[in-house]
Design a protein around this motif. Sequence first.
Motif, PDB file in Angstrom:
ATOM      1  N   CYS A   1      16.271  -9.161 -41.841  1.00 24.83           N
ATOM      2  CA  CYS A   1      16.011  -9.891 -41.104  1.00 24.83           C
ATOM      3  C   CYS A   1      16.310 -10.894 -42.333  1.00 24.83           C
ATOM      4  O   CYS A   1      16.854 -10.746 -43.284  1.00 24.83           O
ATOM      5  CB  CYS A   1      14.061  -9.904 -40.903  1.00 24.83           C
ATOM      6  SG  CYS A   1      14.336 -11.451 -40.303  1.00 24.83           S
TER       7      CYS A   1
ATOM      8  N   ASN B   1      10.567 -14.388 -43.901  1.00 27.31           N
ATOM      9  CA  ASN B   1      11.552 -13.635 -43.290  1.00 27.31           C
ATOM     10  C   ASN B   1      10.535 -13.641 -41.336  1.00 27.31           C
ATOM     11  O   ASN B   1       9.732 -13.355 -41.479  1.00 27.31           O
ATOM     12  CB  ASN B   1      11.045 -12.159 -43.761  1.00 27.31           C
ATOM     13  CG  ASN B   1      11.530 -10.999 -43.381  1.00 27.31           C
ATOM     14  OD1 ASN B   1      11.273 -10.528 -42.182  1.00 27.31           O
ATOM     15  ND2 ASN B   1      12.507 -10.116 -44.207  1.00 27.31           N
TER      16      ASN B   1
ATOM     17  N   CYS C   1      12.394 -16.971 -36.519  1.00 26.02           N
ATOM     18  CA  CYS C   1      12.872 -15.706 -35.473  1.00 26.02           C
ATOM     19  C   CYS C   1      14.268 -17.188 -34.852  1.00 26.02           C
ATOM     20  O   CYS C   1      14.522 -17.794 -33.966  1.00 26.02           O
ATOM     21  CB  CYS C   1      12.486 -14.702 -34.611  1.00 26.02           C
ATOM     22  SG  CYS C   1      14.538 -13.490 -34.133  1.00 26.02           S
TER      23      CYS C   1
ATOM     24  N   CYS D   1      17.895  -7.529 -36.471  1.00 21.34           N
ATOM     25  CA  CYS D   1      16.893  -6.269 -36.875  1.00 21.34           C
ATOM     26  C   CYS D   1      16.830  -5.025 -35.728  1.00 21.34           C
ATOM     27  O   CYS D   1      16.964  -3.904 -35.491  1.00 21.34           O
ATOM     28  CB  CYS D   1      15.498  -6.958 -36.485  1.00 21.34           C
ATOM     29  SG  CYS D   1      15.354  -7.864 -34.654  1.00 21.34           S
TER      30      CYS D   1
END
Lengths: 685, 330
Positions: free
Chosen positions: A325, A330, A260, A266
């Motif tokens: 995303c 992902n 991330c 998101c």
Amino acid sequence: MTDQPQQHQQEQGQEERIGVYVCHCGTNIAGVIDVGSVRDFAGEGLKGRGVVLSRDYTFMCSTTGQELIQKDIAEHGLTRVVVAACSPHLHEGTFRTACDRAGLNPYLCELASIREHVAWVHTDHDAATTKAKAIVSGAIERARHSVPLEAIHVPVDAATLVVGGGIAGLQAALEIADAGHEVYLVEREPSVGGHMAQFDKTFPTLDCAACILTPKMAAAGSHPHLHLHTWSEVEKVEGFVGNFTVTVRRKPRYVLEDVCTGCGICIEKCPVVVVDDAYEAGIGYRKAIYMPFPQAVPKLPVLDPDTCTYYLKGKGSCRACEKFCPTEPNSIDFNQTEQRINLRVGNIVLATGFDLFDARRIPQYGYGRLPNVFTNLELERMCNASGPTGGAITLRDGRTAPKSVGIIHCVGSRDRNYNNYCSAICCMQSLKLAHLVRERTGAEVHNFYIDLRTAFKDYDEFYQRVLDEGVHFVRGKVAEVSEVPRGPDEAEGKLYVQVEDTLIGMQRRIPVDMVVLSAGIEPRHDAKQVGQTFGIACSANGWFIEKHAKLDPISTMTEGVFLAGCAQGPKDIPASVSQGAAAAARVLMRIRQGELALEPVRASIDAERCSGCRICNALCPFNAISYDAAGGVSAINSALCQGCGTCVAACPAGAIAGSGFSNEQVLAQIEGLLLTNLEPAEALT
Amino acid sequence: MKPKFAMYWAASCGGCEIAVLNIDAKILDLDANFDVAFWPAAMDAKYKDLDAMADGSILVTLFNGSIRTAENEHLAKTLRRKSKILVAFGSCANEGCIPGLANLSSRESMLETAYGGPSTENPAQLRPQPTSQVPEGALTLPPVQPVVRTLDQVVEVDYHMPGCPPESHQIAAVVDLLVQVVQGRAELPPKGSVIGAGESTVCDECPRERNVKHLTQLRRIQELGPLDTTLCLLEQGLMCTGPATRSGCDARCPRVGAPCIGCYGVAPEALDQGARMMTAIASAIDAKEPEAIDGILDGIPDPAGTFYKFSLAHSLLRGGRAAHRETETP
């Protein structure tokens, strides 16, 4: 009685030469106990038990007192030293070190507590003196059976655990990490920052809280030696100072931390909006996947499965976060589970902070019932430019600015119905909020206080400033906040603050648009449980107990566990930062020493006598006992053992011995206490 | 001339005597190597014969039974004088055993229970008297002493052999040893040793599987359903005192599903069998709240009789301390 003692000694085959020292402790002991009588009892009455000299002195712990012992060891060849003074907790180390300097094994020095156990708890001087003699007699008998012991040296793991990522914990963690040592910072919430991250301004200088906090948060997030474990809790602590093994439970974020980027898409795409009870104090909103605040560290969202559609409506639903995303792979992982990791650390700093007093507990103030009664935290969030109102102070309707505001101090503090203690920060926080309300809305502000406590640097000056700004101060405890008008003079739609103004000696009812409750601070709801995990105790009020209230407010009774911030007691930001830095200094000292000398009081199992019944196995608070199934016996890891003696007492076979507390020593001490060591003619009258 | 052997029972049930006879053919070794000088239970003997023997003329005396009466004490002292080696044989002589439980009450209330209790048919309310006149003359009974004492609380003891009664295989081994000593093939163990027993506790010899102890209940055997045949009895809620009892019996009771009741006495390194077992139980109880703890402890209806069934007269408790202090016949 003349010849008997010598006979006694020969019969026993004892050739110990015992020196007895009775301390006056100024008048602490001598004011209640006839120290001369105790001295003579030991010197004359217990000659037959190996006592070769007995002295009294005003302050045995002074350099002169210690030198007296050292001199006697050299000149009289003492083989045992008994000091009748204070609790071993206080000066055992002092006298043992003195003996060590004189070449006597320090564990051959015995303390008889005639201050805490006698002088301080009795008023009858004769009875107290008799009891002191019995305690000295017990110590002498015990000392006769003492054996020399050698301290155990263990290395100190240079890594440190800091629990709690508020300002105190951050300060401690950064200082240790800056010194080049590894620090694990465990934080229960998704981001570090703590309560301070929720504030708008800080008293008395009115710096922006974020401006001074976020640099520290950012430094913690990027520091090469600082390892953050947010959204995590410490589950178990094993081991001892220098060598703890800590189990940390990492709650699932449902976001892959190493993938991330924190872009926030998101969050933007998530269709679920819920009230944010945590960071926004219930007056703002967040998504089902969220970051508590924009400057969160680490800059990672966390998904709340209790509100997320995917979890509520079944797999296949929504998945918007996953869909949008942009990372590859992902970052959303719906199947993430909680993980447990083990950390090895040498020292622990507990900076677990506080909970805000729940103002609902005082129903007459109307919080939760009357819409325009707010808590100080709600007002903090409103003042904050990035808060739910964008910095506007409004009534519960979200639009109307209040024309008059009442701020009630000491809510839940200094009140025998709730907490007796002063929360230390509420006066200043109330003054700060009064200033902010005046500044932002121009509203008329009344502060209702019991006493104003504005000690510390620049605090009282701030009070003067707020006074000059036209804030009214009413000295009196508010009885009630009511929305019901009393008579035709009182208008509908107002809140009436009923208070006895003790400076003018009359009841007043002051109408306001908004009431702000300056709630006190309380120990964390789970402080007791956390204390048990780390082996430390809580005071009656629930704060973690420091080792010494004045001389060591940083350490705890558990070696290697230090305190910082409000976990130890209410304090403001400067004090929290100072204590965090002090805890870091202590930890760094330990790391610098590299090695610790541990008390050699340890339990050990005689494998020949052990039958492997396994009664001791579950008892050890330090997990030092293991069972060897092949050999059918239990064994103690002496590095882990802390010498508490639990297993020694529990072993039904008597197969476990505790050095320094052998059966012989304990039984002899009892005989001594009961004065059965004396011939009947010698017994005390 | 063969060395002399003696055996005597004081306050005891007679089980020790039977246990000796229970060693089967080994008894013949005893006879082959010793002259039985004095053994009232096995053959006729008079005290005057004993009195006539020279001091130290008996090589070994196995003394079983505790010291309850003046006669017990007199014989203990006499046999001590006559014997080179005095063995406290069996639980009564060593720790007081069941007779020692009388130390929980006074001599008077004990006699009252025995001669006046609801289970006694005694219409004339007779009580034993030191002297009774009968037509043939005066009959005397040895006075009952205030407390029950163990042999070593009355005279010096050379060896201790525990058990209620000592196991036959242990007796046989001791007889073997004595024979070898007589034949010059073995040395005696150091004076004061415990012989015919192990150096650990019953658990050491128990084949049952043991786990970390978390006691959640204690029940009497009749209150429990069928027991697991391989699991530790204590873990199944049965008050088994094996953990605090000296080994040597080969765990005969727990092996067959009956809890150890402690007859081999205090463990080698322990001071007080009952105290040790109590602290062990207290440590292993898996409850935090006082009510829950009480609930578990209620499963021990008779703590003194459970923890001190065999060792009261030699314990640190008042019943033991009183026995220890009692030196003169009243």
